[in-house]
Design an enzyme around this catalytic site. Structure first.
Site, PDB file in Angstrom:
ATOM      1  N   GLN A 276       0.801  -1.412  -0.020  1.00 38.31           N
ATOM      2  CA  GLN A 276       0.067  -0.076  -0.001  1.00 38.31           C
ATOM      3  C   GLN A 276       0.939   1.364  -0.044  1.00 38.31           C
ATOM      4  O   GLN A 276       1.699   1.511   0.943  1.00 38.31           O
ATOM      5  CB  GLN A 276      -0.871  -0.102   1.422  1.00 38.31           C
ATOM      6  CG  GLN A 276      -1.927  -1.172   1.174  1.00 38.31           C
ATOM      7  CD  GLN A 276      -2.841  -1.457   0.188  1.00 38.31           C
ATOM      8  OE1 GLN A 276      -3.477  -0.193  -0.077  1.00 38.31           O
ATOM      9  NE2 GLN A 276      -2.873  -2.338  -0.484  1.00 38.31           N
ATOM     10  N   GLU A 277       0.784   1.770  -1.065  1.00 38.46           N
ATOM     11  CA  GLU A 277       2.056   2.983  -1.320  1.00 38.46           C
ATOM     12  C   GLU A 277       1.141   4.384  -0.815  1.00 38.46           C
ATOM     13  O   GLU A 277      -0.096   4.272  -0.531  1.00 38.46           O
ATOM     14  CB  GLU A 277       2.492   3.063  -2.705  1.00 38.46           C
ATOM     15  CG  GLU A 277       3.469   1.786  -2.766  1.00 38.46           C
ATOM     16  CD  GLU A 277       4.232   1.792  -4.297  1.00 38.46           C
ATOM     17  OE1 GLU A 277       3.951   2.621  -5.092  1.00 38.46           O
ATOM     18  OE2 GLU A 277       4.996   1.156  -4.297  1.00 38.46           O
ATOM     19  N   ASN A 278       2.028   5.475  -0.976  1.00 40.64           N
ATOM     20  CA  ASN A 278       1.252   6.674  -0.428  1.00 40.64           C
ATOM     21  C   ASN A 278       2.356   7.778  -1.060  1.00 40.64           C
ATOM     22  O   ASN A 278       3.472   7.511  -1.333  1.00 40.64           O
ATOM     23  CB  ASN A 278       1.565   6.667   1.054  1.00 40.64           C
ATOM     24  CG  ASN A 278       0.839   7.805   1.857  1.00 40.64           C
ATOM     25  OD1 ASN A 278       1.281   8.995   1.604  1.00 40.64           O
ATOM     26  ND2 ASN A 278      -0.145   7.681   2.311  1.00 40.64           N
ATOM     27  N   ALA A 279       1.672   8.924  -1.351  1.00 37.16           N
ATOM     28  CA  ALA A 279       2.422  10.006  -1.787  1.00 37.16           C
ATOM     29  C   ALA A 279       3.408  10.429  -1.031  1.00 37.16           C
ATOM     30  O   ALA A 279       4.386  10.972  -1.649  1.00 37.16           O
ATOM     31  CB  ALA A 279       1.274  11.342  -2.399  1.00 37.16           C
TER      32      ALA A 279
ATOM     33  N   TYR B 261       5.970   9.101   0.253  1.00 34.96           N
ATOM     34  CA  TYR B 261       6.586   7.628   0.097  1.00 34.96           C
ATOM     35  C   TYR B 261       6.792   6.822   1.548  1.00 34.96           C
ATOM     36  O   TYR B 261       6.530   5.448   1.349  1.00 34.96           O
ATOM     37  CB  TYR B 261       7.840   7.612  -0.681  1.00 34.96           C
ATOM     38  CG  TYR B 261       7.775   7.845  -2.424  1.00 34.96           C
ATOM     39  CD1 TYR B 261       6.380   8.408  -2.724  1.00 34.96           C
ATOM     40  CD2 TYR B 261       8.916   8.181  -3.078  1.00 34.96           C
ATOM     41  CE1 TYR B 261       6.311   8.654  -4.351  1.00 34.96           C
ATOM     42  CE2 TYR B 261       8.553   8.551  -4.341  1.00 34.96           C
ATOM     43  CZ  TYR B 261       7.586   8.748  -4.969  1.00 34.96           C
ATOM     44  OH  TYR B 261       7.222   9.313  -6.276  1.00 34.96           O
TER      45      TYR B 261
ATOM     46  N   CYS C 205       4.529  -2.342   3.090  1.00 38.07           N
ATOM     47  CA  CYS C 205       4.832  -3.695   2.110  1.00 38.07           C
ATOM     48  C   CYS C 205       3.882  -4.594   2.315  1.00 38.07           C
ATOM     49  O   CYS C 205       3.100  -4.728   3.735  1.00 38.07           O
ATOM     50  CB  CYS C 205       6.303  -4.245   2.752  1.00 38.07           C
ATOM     51  SG  CYS C 205       7.788  -3.361   2.417  1.00 38.07           S
TER      52      CYS C 205
ATOM     53  N   GLU D 283       4.065  -7.795   3.160  1.00 35.37           N
ATOM     54  CA  GLU D 283       4.303  -8.717   4.252  1.00 35.37           C
ATOM     55  C   GLU D 283       3.835  -8.323   5.560  1.00 35.37           C
ATOM     56  O   GLU D 283       3.078  -9.031   6.397  1.00 35.37           O
ATOM     57  CB  GLU D 283       5.953  -9.156   4.461  1.00 35.37           C
ATOM     58  CG  GLU D 283       6.293  -9.924   3.265  1.00 35.37           C
ATOM     59  CD  GLU D 283       7.024  -8.923   2.099  1.00 35.37           C
ATOM     60  OE1 GLU D 283       6.253  -7.979   1.959  1.00 35.37           O
ATOM     61  OE2 GLU D 283       7.932  -9.055   1.533  1.00 35.37           O
TER      62      GLU D 283
ATOM     63  N   CYS E 178      12.022  -7.880   2.039  1.00 38.98           N
ATOM     64  CA  CYS E 178      12.906  -6.715   2.258  1.00 38.98           C
ATOM     65  C   CYS E 178      13.420  -6.915   3.681  1.00 38.98           C
ATOM     66  O   CYS E 178      12.837  -7.719   4.651  1.00 38.98           O
ATOM     67  CB  CYS E 178      12.348  -5.529   2.015  1.00 38.98           C
ATOM     68  SG  CYS E 178      11.054  -4.642   3.262  1.00 38.98           S
TER      69      CYS E 178
ATOM     70  N   CYS F  76      10.820  -6.119   6.560  1.00 40.36           N
ATOM     71  CA  CYS F  76       9.647  -6.972   6.704  1.00 40.36           C
ATOM     72  C   CYS F  76      10.279  -8.576   7.434  1.00 40.36           C
ATOM     73  O   CYS F  76       9.767  -9.022   7.965  1.00 40.36           O
ATOM     74  CB  CYS F  76       9.097  -7.728   5.209  1.00 40.36           C
ATOM     75  SG  CYS F  76       7.948  -6.137   4.701  1.00 40.36           S
TER      76      CYS F  76
HETATM   77  N1  THU Z   1       7.647  -4.270  -1.147  1.00 43.63           N
HETATM   78  C1  THU Z   1       6.919  -4.957  -0.359  1.00 43.63           C
HETATM   79  O1  THU Z   1       5.619  -4.889  -0.412  1.00 43.63           O
HETATM   80  N2  THU Z   1       7.586  -6.061   0.060  1.00 43.63           N
HETATM   81  C2  THU Z   1       8.941  -6.255   0.162  1.00 43.63           C
HETATM   82  O2  THU Z   1       9.265  -7.170   0.816  1.00 43.63           O
HETATM   83  C3  THU Z   1       9.553  -5.472  -0.808  1.00 43.63           C
HETATM   84  C4  THU Z   1       9.232  -4.219  -1.289  1.00 43.63           C
HETATM   85  C5  THU Z   1       7.010  -2.877  -1.872  1.00 43.63           C
HETATM   86  C6  THU Z   1       7.198  -1.722  -1.300  1.00 43.63           C
HETATM   87  C7  THU Z   1       6.810  -0.934  -2.388  1.00 43.63           C
HETATM   88  O3  THU Z   1       5.494  -0.605  -2.468  1.00 43.63           O
HETATM   89  C8  THU Z   1       7.197  -1.514  -3.465  1.00 43.63           C
HETATM   90  O4  THU Z   1       7.511  -3.088  -3.113  1.00 43.63           O
HETATM   91  C9  THU Z   1       8.595  -1.337  -4.006  1.00 43.63           C
HETATM   92  O5  THU Z   1       9.651  -1.214  -3.248  1.00 43.63           O
END
Ligand code: THU
Length: 160
Positions: free
Chosen positions: A63-66, A68, A73, A75, A112, A115
């Protein structure tokens, strides 16, 4: 000075059809979740599905956001919700699939660092390993028997 070697064992499946049936079903749920990712900034979609010992499967997507860094993530979306909803359930297996919206991702995409740290917290708390399976959109699937195998020298409550 002495050298210390750290070893982890991972397992590689040729593709999703090679997985045990329950895990391929979990991976399909992660793929469904991936399609619901909100990732307009990175165009990188991630889906997670977490199997609990009460039989529930909790899914999550990134779930992203303006702003950043306010994004989250897949997970952690899944694992935090799982423990918020079922604090007494043990987490058994997590399936992850990730891919770019602009090109086909065939290499396994590992969780990542943030996570890994978050998942480690629950593995330690429940005193039982969480199996982690990760892949791209297609192709090989990597299995880790425990989050600990993905995070050597982890920071945990014993240091506090
Ligand atoms: N992202 C994840 O959801 N999980 C990870 O383990 C690595 C990265 C997402 C974060 C961001 O929305 C996009 O992938 C690019 O980094």
């Amino acid at each position: 000075m002495k050298e210390i070697k750290i070893e982890s064992t991972l397992y590689v499946y040729d593709d999703i059809t090679d997985l045990p049936e329950d895990v391929s079903a979990l991976m399909l749920k992660a793929a469904e979740a991936r399609k619901k990712a909100y990732a307009p900034y990175s165009n990188f979609l991630v889906g997670a599905a977490l199997l609990l010992d009460n039989g529930e499967v909790i899914t999550g997507s990134n779930q992203e956001n303006a702003a950043y860094p306010s994004g989250m993530c897949a997970e952690r979306t899944a694992i935090y919700y799982a423990n918020a909803k079922y604090p007494d359930a043990k987490m058994l297996k997590m399936a992850l699939t990730a891919g770019s919206a602009t090109k086909l991702t065939t290499e396994p995409i590992p969780p990542c660092g943030a996570c890994r740290q978050a998942i480690a917290e629950y593995e330690i708390m429940q005193e039982a390993p969480i199996e982690i399976y990760f892949m791209g959109e297609k192709g090989k699937v990597v299995k880790s028997n425990s989050l600990a195998d993905l995070l050597p020298l982890m920071f945990d409550k014993s240091f506090l």
